[in-house]
Design an enzyme around this catalytic site. Structure first.
Site: not given
Lengths: 205, 205
Positions: A17, A42, A45
Site C-alpha cells: 500500500s 501516511r 495511506h
C-alpha cells in the site's frame, strides 16, 4: 514491523500500500522535508484519498518542534477519544479530557463545547506538549485563543478538524498564529488524518 | 441533542453542517430509504467528502436486518479499537478483540492478521450480531469465509475497509455474499465511515 502491522500478512499489505501511495503522490512532494513527506504518505495511506497531498500545509518549523516535544516525552492532548485510541506507541502521556467531570462543568458554565472546555482544562492544569485535533474546530479556536493570551504552553498543533462548518476557518486561523502547525486546507480532515500525522512523528522518535 | 453534540455550541455546528450536507447530496439520494439516507448524510458529514454519496452501496435488506439485531441488543464486533471508541451510545456490548491474548495466539498460529484472528475468535465464542470493519480487509475476508462455512452468526456487516491493497476486493466479495451489507466502492472508507454508519443505526433504535 511496518506501519503498526504486527503480522507478516498485515505487513505485506502495508508495504504494498505504501508503495502505491508513494507512486500516486510522487509529483506532489517537492519542497517538503522527509518528515513532512512521511506524514503526507501516511495520511493518504490511511484515507485512500490522494487529495490530501494537495491539502496538507505545514509551518516551516512544525516537524522539528513537534518532534523535539515528543522526544522529551511531553504530553499529547487529543480532542476526542477516537483520536487517542489511535495513538498506541507513545511513551509519554496521551490525554483526552472530554469525559472529565471538571471539563463538563467548564463546558456548562461557559456554554462552550466539551472539546473546547477540555483545552481550557488542559491550560488550567499546566499542559505542555503537542495538541492533536481531528474533529472539533471549537477546540482548535480555544487553543489558539489561550496560546495568544499566554495561557497555553502548546509546542505544536496537528490541526485537522473535519467539517463544513467552522473547520476551514479554524485551520486558517491556526495558520496565521505563531504556533507550529500542520493543517489541511478546506473542510476535509478527521480522526485518521490526525492519527496518521502524530503516529508518523512518534515513529521517528 | 443532535449528532452526539452535548452542548448548544456543538449542536449548532452539527445542525448547520447537516443542512449543508443535505443540500450537497440531495441529487444523489433518490432510490434510497430514509435509514440509508441518514447513513449517507452522516458519512459525508464525518468525512467532508461528497464522493461518498456515490460510493456507498447497500444490500436491499441491510438497514432492516441490522436494526433488528441492534434492537435485540446483540453484540457489535469492531475490527480495531478506534472504531470501538466511536460507538458510545449502544446499550449492548461493543467488542474489539484485537489485543486479546487468544487472538494474538490464533494470529501467530495461523499466520493471519490480528484483525482476521479476532473474527476467528468471535466465531469460536458464539458471536451473534453486527460486524463493523473500517480498516482491515483481512478481517472482512475472514468474516465472509466463516459465514460461508456456517461458522459465524453475523447478521449484517458494515464493511468499509480503507486502502489501496485488498480493501476494494474484500468489499466486492462482501457484496457477492449472502450477508446483508453496506460497503463503499473502491479504496476509500475507514474509521469515520464505519462509525458514522453504525451510529446512524444506533440512533434509530
Amino acid at each position: 514491523m511496518f506501519m503498526g502491522a504486527s503480522t507478516q500478512q498485515g505487513e505485506e499489505i502495508a508495504i504494498k500500500s505504501r508503495k502505491i501511495v508513494k507512486s500516486l503522490i510522487k509529483d506532489k512532494i517537492s519542497g517538503f522535508n522527509l518528515l513532512e513527506i512521511d506524514i503526507m504518505e501516511r495520511i493518504v495511506h490511511s484515507t485512500a484519498d490522494i487529495d490530501y497531498a494537495d491539502l496538507v500545509r505545514f509551518s516551516n518549523n512544525f516537524t522539528d518542534i513537534a518532534l523535539k516535544s515528543l522526544r522529551a516525552n511531553e504530553d499529547i492532548l487529543t480532542d476526542i477519544t477516537m483520536v487517542k485510541s489511535g495513538i498506541t506507541q507513545y511513551n509519554g502521556n496521551v490525554e483526552c479530557f472530554i469525559k472529565n467531570k471538571d471539563v463538563i462543568a467548564i463546558s456548562k458554565e461557559n456554554q462552550i463545547t466539551r472539546a473546547a472546555a477540555s483545552v481550557e482544562f488542559a491550560s488550567q492544569n499546566d499542559f505542555e506538549g503537542v495538541i492533536v485535533i481531528g474533529n472539533a474546530p471549537t477546540a482548535l479556536f480555544k487553543a489558539i485563543e489561550l496560546f495568544n493570551e499566554g495561557k497555553l504552553n502548546v509546542k505544536a498543533i496537528i490541526g485537522v478538524p473535519v467539517g463544513f462548518v467552522a473547520a476551514s476557518e479554524s485551520k486558517e486561523e491556526l495558520s496565521k498564529s505563531k504556533i507550529p502547525y500542520i493543517i489541511t486546507n478546506g473542510p476535509k480532515g478527521g480522526t485518521p488524518v490526525a492519527v496518521a500525522a502524530i503516529n508518523s512523528l512518534i515513529s521517528k522518535i
